[in-house]
Design a protein around this motif. Structure first.
Motif, PDB file in Angstrom:
ATOM      1  N   VAL A  67       9.991   7.112 -13.804  1.00 36.51           N
ATOM      2  CA  VAL A  67       9.401   5.764 -13.740  1.00 36.51           C
ATOM      3  C   VAL A  67       9.733   5.158 -12.373  1.00 36.51           C
ATOM      4  CG1 VAL A  67       9.710   5.420 -16.238  1.00 36.51           C
ATOM      5  CG2 VAL A  67      11.425   4.526 -14.637  1.00 36.51           C
ATOM      6  N   GLY A  68       9.091   4.053 -12.066  1.00 36.54           N
ATOM      7  CA  GLY A  68       9.420   3.364 -10.829  1.00 36.54           C
ATOM      8  C   GLY A  68      10.682   2.523 -11.009  1.00 36.54           C
ATOM      9  N   LYS A  69      11.388   2.296  -9.913  1.00 34.32           N
ATOM     10  CA  LYS A  69      12.614   1.491  -9.945  1.00 34.32           C
ATOM     11  C   LYS A  69      12.351   0.117 -10.560  1.00 34.32           C
ATOM     12  CE  LYS A  69      14.431  -0.015  -6.028  1.00 34.32           C
ATOM     13  NZ  LYS A  69      15.056  -0.023  -4.670  1.00 34.32           N
ATOM     14  N   GLN A  70      11.156  -0.451 -10.242  1.00 31.64           N
ATOM     15  CA  GLN A  70      10.833  -1.797 -10.734  1.00 31.64           C
ATOM     16  C   GLN A  70      10.694  -1.839 -12.255  1.00 31.64           C
ATOM     17  OE1 GLN A  70      11.332  -4.544  -9.295  1.00 31.64           O
ATOM     18  NE2 GLN A  70      11.901  -3.338  -7.509  1.00 31.64           N
ATOM     19  N   THR A  71      10.293  -0.704 -12.846  1.00 32.87           N
ATOM     20  CA  THR A  71      10.205  -0.636 -14.312  1.00 32.87           C
ATOM     21  C   THR A  71      11.591  -0.883 -14.919  1.00 32.87           C
ATOM     22  OG1 THR A  71       8.426   0.968 -14.107  1.00 32.87           O
ATOM     23  CG2 THR A  71       9.521   0.839 -16.251  1.00 32.87           C
ATOM     24  N   ILE A  72      12.615  -0.393 -14.254  1.00 36.26           N
ATOM     25  CA  ILE A  72      13.983  -0.626 -14.743  1.00 36.26           C
ATOM     26  C   ILE A  72      14.382  -2.081 -14.491  1.00 36.26           C
ATOM     27  CG2 ILE A  72      16.416  -0.008 -14.449  1.00 36.26           C
ATOM     28  CD1 ILE A  72      15.554   2.845 -13.929  1.00 36.26           C
ATOM     29  N   TYR A  73      14.133  -2.549 -13.259  1.00 36.27           N
ATOM     30  CA  TYR A  73      14.588  -3.902 -12.924  1.00 36.27           C
ATOM     31  C   TYR A  73      13.824  -4.984 -13.692  1.00 36.27           C
ATOM     32  CZ  TYR A  73      17.838  -2.448  -9.302  1.00 36.27           C
ATOM     33  OH  TYR A  73      18.907  -1.913  -8.641  1.00 36.27           O
ATOM     34  N   ARG A  74      12.608  -4.682 -14.160  1.00 29.34           N
ATOM     35  CA  ARG A  74      11.900  -5.674 -14.981  1.00 29.34           C
ATOM     36  C   ARG A  74      12.634  -5.896 -16.299  1.00 29.34           C
ATOM     37  NH1 ARG A  74       6.953  -3.781 -12.965  1.00 29.34           N
ATOM     38  NH2 ARG A  74       6.782  -2.172 -14.573  1.00 29.34           N
ATOM     39  N   ARG A  75      13.369  -4.903 -16.736  1.00 30.83           N
ATOM     40  CA  ARG A  75      13.993  -4.979 -18.046  1.00 30.83           C
ATOM     41  C   ARG A  75      15.494  -5.283 -17.985  1.00 30.83           C
ATOM     42  NH1 ARG A  75      12.160  -2.065 -23.062  1.00 30.83           N
ATOM     43  NH2 ARG A  75      10.534  -1.053 -21.865  1.00 30.83           N
ATOM     44  N   TRP A  76      16.170  -4.708 -16.969  1.00 23.03           N
ATOM     45  CA  TRP A  76      17.617  -4.879 -16.862  1.00 23.03           C
ATOM     46  C   TRP A  76      17.978  -5.347 -15.453  1.00 23.03           C
ATOM     47  CZ3 TRP A  76      15.830  -0.088 -19.077  1.00 23.03           C
ATOM     48  CH2 TRP A  76      15.988   0.001 -20.458  1.00 23.03           C
ATOM     49  N   PRO A  77      18.915  -6.269 -15.334  1.00 22.33           N
ATOM     50  CA  PRO A  77      19.199  -6.825 -14.007  1.00 22.33           C
ATOM     51  C   PRO A  77      20.062  -5.919 -13.122  1.00 22.33           C
ATOM     52  CG  PRO A  77      20.561  -7.898 -15.663  1.00 22.33           C
ATOM     53  CD  PRO A  77      19.621  -6.986 -16.411  1.00 22.33           C
ATOM     54  N   SER A  78      20.761  -4.955 -13.690  1.00 29.57           N
ATOM     55  CA  SER A  78      21.736  -4.209 -12.893  1.00 29.57           C
ATOM     56  C   SER A  78      22.025  -2.849 -13.525  1.00 29.57           C
ATOM     57  CB  SER A  78      23.054  -4.988 -12.835  1.00 29.57           C
ATOM     58  OG  SER A  78      23.571  -5.069 -14.165  1.00 29.57           O
ATOM     59  N   GLU A 138      18.010   3.884  -8.616  1.00 25.37           N
ATOM     60  CA  GLU A 138      16.979   4.754  -8.039  1.00 25.37           C
ATOM     61  C   GLU A 138      17.020   6.142  -8.696  1.00 25.37           C
ATOM     62  OE1 GLU A 138      18.901   2.772  -6.404  1.00 25.37           O
ATOM     63  OE2 GLU A 138      17.654   1.591  -5.058  1.00 25.37           O
ATOM     64  N   ALA A 139      18.231   6.694  -8.815  1.00 25.21           N
ATOM     65  CA  ALA A 139      18.369   8.045  -9.382  1.00 25.21           C
ATOM     66  C   ALA A 139      17.950   8.049 -10.856  1.00 25.21           C
ATOM     67  CB  ALA A 139      19.805   8.540  -9.224  1.00 25.21           C
ATOM     68  N   ILE A 140      18.300   6.979 -11.573  1.00 24.79           N
ATOM     69  CA  ILE A 140      17.908   6.882 -12.985  1.00 24.79           C
ATOM     70  C   ILE A 140      16.382   6.848 -13.091  1.00 24.79           C
ATOM     71  CG2 ILE A 140      17.954   5.411 -15.038  1.00 24.79           C
ATOM     72  CD1 ILE A 140      20.777   4.460 -14.105  1.00 24.79           C
ATOM     73  N   ALA A 141      15.751   6.039 -12.225  1.00 26.70           N
ATOM     74  CA  ALA A 141      14.293   5.931 -12.239  1.00 26.70           C
ATOM     75  C   ALA A 141      13.652   7.291 -11.956  1.00 26.70           C
ATOM     76  CB  ALA A 141      13.841   4.891 -11.213  1.00 26.70           C
ATOM     77  N   ARG A 180       3.959   3.066 -25.199  1.00 23.68           N
ATOM     78  CA  ARG A 180       4.293   3.526 -23.833  1.00 23.68           C
ATOM     79  C   ARG A 180       5.585   2.876 -23.353  1.00 23.68           C
ATOM     80  NH1 ARG A 180      -1.059   2.870 -22.614  1.00 23.68           N
ATOM     81  NH2 ARG A 180      -0.649   0.904 -21.565  1.00 23.68           N
ATOM     82  N   ARG A 181       5.682   1.583 -23.642  1.00 25.21           N
ATOM     83  CA  ARG A 181       6.854   0.824 -23.212  1.00 25.21           C
ATOM     84  C   ARG A 181       8.125   1.382 -23.872  1.00 25.21           C
ATOM     85  NH1 ARG A 181       8.550  -4.293 -21.189  1.00 25.21           N
ATOM     86  NH2 ARG A 181      10.046  -5.116 -22.702  1.00 25.21           N
ATOM     87  N   GLU A 182       8.033   1.697 -25.156  1.00 23.34           N
ATOM     88  CA  GLU A 182       9.186   2.224 -25.871  1.00 23.34           C
ATOM     89  C   GLU A 182       9.536   3.628 -25.361  1.00 23.34           C
ATOM     90  OE1 GLU A 182      11.411   1.014 -27.613  1.00 23.34           O
ATOM     91  OE2 GLU A 182      12.377   2.823 -28.425  1.00 23.34           O
ATOM     92  N   ARG A 183       8.501   4.443 -25.088  1.00 27.81           N
ATOM     93  CA  ARG A 183       8.764   5.779 -24.541  1.00 27.81           C
ATOM     94  C   ARG A 183       9.472   5.681 -23.200  1.00 27.81           C
ATOM     95  NH1 ARG A 183       3.806   7.731 -26.407  1.00 27.81           N
ATOM     96  NH2 ARG A 183       2.800   7.291 -24.415  1.00 27.81           N
ATOM     97  N   SER A 184       9.050   4.751 -22.358  1.00 27.85           N
ATOM     98  CA  SER A 184       9.676   4.629 -21.034  1.00 27.85           C
ATOM     99  C   SER A 184      11.115   4.108 -21.184  1.00 27.85           C
ATOM    100  CB  SER A 184       8.807   3.773 -20.106  1.00 27.85           C
ATOM    101  OG  SER A 184       9.430   2.544 -19.795  1.00 27.85           O
TER     102      SER A 184
END
Lengths: 199, 199
Positions: free
Chosen positions: A47-58, A39-42, A12-16
């Motif tokens: 996915v939720g915005k936090q899913t992105i920020y958990r992995r990448w800072p910016s 936000e637009a990428i999420a 799931r993590r790899e798919r996201s």
């Protein structure tokens, strides 16, 4: 109860991750770069915005990951340059492909975005060098060393300089949109470089 | 009642223009580029924000004007490259000076900001080519033509290509912070270019 860190979770993590990187590439190809937001990428990736920020800072980190992912799945071998024994022919093949790649609008916008981020972020520039530029640079140097051994290139030539003379004009012409990146232009860079560093 | 369009008005207008451009250069040298705003430039220059917007449509336009102003006051002559009759010596002088200029932190940040704007704005890129790059390019070509006539450079060489091979490696190394821009590096670019386009 399923194991949160088990194989399903990894899949799931790899798919996201893949969905986020694909969404990044798609948005950067469509929109003015400054209008692309995390936000637009999420939203595009579902996915939720936090899913992105958990992995990448910016945003710039996600864009860099999206570019890096383009060369994923390539094993070590496939980064290697062709080596038919004919340096001129091999370099012309590679330079024509490079010119075509930069002329592709989707690739153009993605690399332009990354170049902008790198120009203004010394830490990202260092990461770019280490993770993307240097491995490519080493593959290119391996081809040039083989040419040096075959007596087709000055054995004393500084290979970093050779690669700069070969690639930098194309990069600069692309960045400044100075003139079209044609196959003839790609060939002329190979010809000039081989004259500059003839044995 | 004073004539609003008279000489006093022109002098005031020119003083305010110079103050705005100097404030822009100073702020860009001090701050992260994305934090430099038209408001901050106006405050530093001691003018109202509208005074800037009456003259320039955007921050990128003011930054471009600030770079352009650096070559103002130079008459046509002073843009010309040295011509002592020794192409190698003249080009090494020019390339060493260029390397030094790019290594200067204040100049670095200003040109980095402009390069970023140009990379993402095709209209600004065209204006940059027309107003700044091409006049410089013509001055450099005049020096190369003189070398062609003196038998120091291939008379059939494409002078745009010669200038790209000479300058683009330095530009790319600077933009990607690849390695220091030393005098030895400047010299090596001149040597490679002269070998590539030998008569």
């Amino acid at each position: 109860m399923s194991n949160e860190k088990g194989p399903d979770h990894s899949r799931r993590r790899e798919r996201s991750r893949q969905a986020i990187l694909a969404a990044t590439r798609a948005l950067v190809a469509e929109e003015a770069y400054e209008k692309v937001t995390v936000e637009a990428i999420a939203a595009r990736a579902g996915v939720g915005k936090q899913t992105i920020y958990r992995r990448w800072p910016s945003k710039s980190a996600v864009v860099f990951a999206a570019v890096l992912a383009l060369s994923e799945g390539a094993d070590g071998q496939s980064v290697a340059l062709p080596d038919t024994g004919d340096l001129e022919a091999d370099l012309k093949l590679v330079m024509r492909a490079t010119a075509e790649e930069f002329a592709d609008p989707a690739f153009d916008r993605l690399i332009r975005a990354l170049t902008t981020e790198i120009a203004n972020d010394a830490a990202l520039a260092a990461e770019y060098r280490e993770r993307l530029a240097q491995p490519l640079q080493e593959a290119k140097k391996a081809r040039l060393r083989s040419a040096q051994e075959a007596g087709q290139l000055d054995p004393g030539a500084d290979l970093d300089l050779v690669l700069e003379v070969l690639y930098a004009p194309l990069f600069q012409r692309w960045l400044h949109r100075g003139a079209p990146l044609t196959a003839a232009y790609a060939d002329s860079l190979v010809d000039a470089t081989l004259r500059a560093f003839a044995p």
